[in-house]
Scaffold this active site. Structure first.
Site, PDB file in Angstrom:
ATOM      1  CE  LYS A  54       1.076  -1.273  -4.049  1.00 43.37           C
ATOM      2  NZ  LYS A  54       0.583  -2.437  -3.348  1.00 43.37           N
ATOM      3  CB  SER A 296       7.370  -3.717   4.263  1.00 47.17           C
ATOM      4  OG  SER A 296       7.327  -2.420   3.721  1.00 47.17           O
TER       5      SER A 296
END
Ligand code: PMP
Length: 358
Positions: A54, A296
């Site tokens: 991110k 994840s």
């Protein structure tokens, strides 16, 4: 075994800002877990300065807004985020001098909040019962009331654009002249798969794109369309959503940024994965490969292993690992990893006479 000492020689440049160190993350071969005859590589986004994928989106949201004149010097930035976007934005805002307010459901790991506060951001918690939409609506309310710049990670074109311009280019460059049969990714906003999908479809049409989502929150798999407002933001929680342990994946709506990948068929197969399987594979990646990744990443790797088992011999798979395992010390990923000595460690202690603990 290597006969010589390893040497390094620097990156060949001096960096003007921590922000210039974002991207160019390494693609690393899996040596112990992959089945024979199939090669799995992981793209380790933990090598970014904020330790997640991110960082890419964070720097581009701020710099796109600067380029377009939507963000004034010293203006406050506000965003709803499950953590990694907040940490990335906190890093970017600290480096560039913008105040930052994050809204976040109180269900996400406490190390995320503390990291954002360490980087100078304010973190406003929202009730977990109101899910992702609750924290999102709170960010909208705050932006409207105070005239703050809302980062809009789930809708902004700046999201997939930066993956098209960086993540995808790195993959194309690193696999130049090499086979690449499968690219495997989950989605949070969908920025990774939409941006990488744009480029792979054009430049590596033979590469199959595998999309994954939590088995108990299979929003895409349900086939039910997302209700949206006029700006593309979600108008309601998706009926297929259930809380799941894969932090950073699948909010309780299908983001507009992901919708591009669905509409343009940027994936060939959708494989749901139960969170506990992802956790188990994240532990194996740590213990058998020395690669620390979050839930994840473990989940994406679990799907890559399923692909590897049925793939033709000689196949090459690339698995995204979005962040580091260190971000999960207080979560189920580290359950069963004790603080105190276990029986085996006590036996080692007792095997010599000195320095015993009680
Ligand atoms: N894993 C983690 C831990 C994340 O924080 C995110 C981003 N929310 C993703 C995966 C998914 O990335 P994207 O938003 O690009 O779909």
């Amino acid at each position: 075994m290597s006969g010589k000492i390893r040497k390094t020689s620097g990156r060949g440049r001096l960096f003007d800002s921590v922000l210039d160190t974002i991207g160019d993350t390494p693609v690393i071969r899996i040596n112990n877990l992959a089945p024979d005859n199939v090669t799995i590589y992981v793209k380790a986004e933990a090598f970014n300065p904020g330790a997640s994928v991110k960082d890419r989106l964070a720097v581009n949201i701020i710099e796109a807004a600067e380029r377009e004149g939507k963000l004034k010097p010293g203006q406050t930035v506000v965003e709803a985020t499950s953590g990694n976007t907040g940490i990335g934005l906190a890093m970017v805002c600290a480096a560039k001098g913008y105040p930052l307010v994050i809204t976040m459901a109180d269900s996400f790991s406490v190390e995320r909040r503390r990291l954002m506060r360490m980087l100078g951001a304010k973190v406003v918690l929202t009730p977990r019962a109101q899910k992702g939409l609750g924290m999102y609506n709170k960010a909208v309310e705050l932006a409207e009331k105070h005239g703050w710049f809302l980062a809009h990670q789930f809708e902004t074109p700046a999201n997939a654009d930066i993956h098209e311009a960086t993540t995808a280019r790195e993959i194309i460059g690193d696999f130049d002249g090499e086979k690449l049969d499968y690219f495997v990714s989950g989605y949070g906003t969908g920025g990774t798969v939409s941006g990488v999908g744009r480029v792979l479809r054009k430049e590596r049409p033979e590469t199959k794109i595998i999309l994954t989502e939590p088995a108990n929150a299979a929003l895409v798999g349900s086939g039910t369309a997302q209700q949206r407002g006029p700006d593309g933001a979600p108008a309601a929680s998706h009926p297929a959503f259930e809380p799941h342990p894969i932090q950073g994946w699948t909010p309780d709506f299908i983001p507009l940024v992901l919708q591009e990948a669905l509409d343009k068929k940027y994936y060939d197969e959708l494989i749901p994965i139960p969170g506990p399987e992802g956790i188990a594979w994240a532990k194996k990646l740590a213990q058998k490969e020395g690669i620390l990744t979050g839930i994840s990443g473990g989940s994406t790797f679990a799907v890559s292993m399923k692909i590897a088992e049925k793939a033709a011999p000689g196949s090459v798979i690339l698995c995204m690992l979005p962040d580091t395992g260190e971000r999960y010390l207080s979560t189920p990923l580290f359950e069963g990893i004790p603080e105190d000595m276990d029986d085996e460690e006590r036996e080692i202690m007792k095997s010599t006479p000195g320095y015993h603990m009680e």
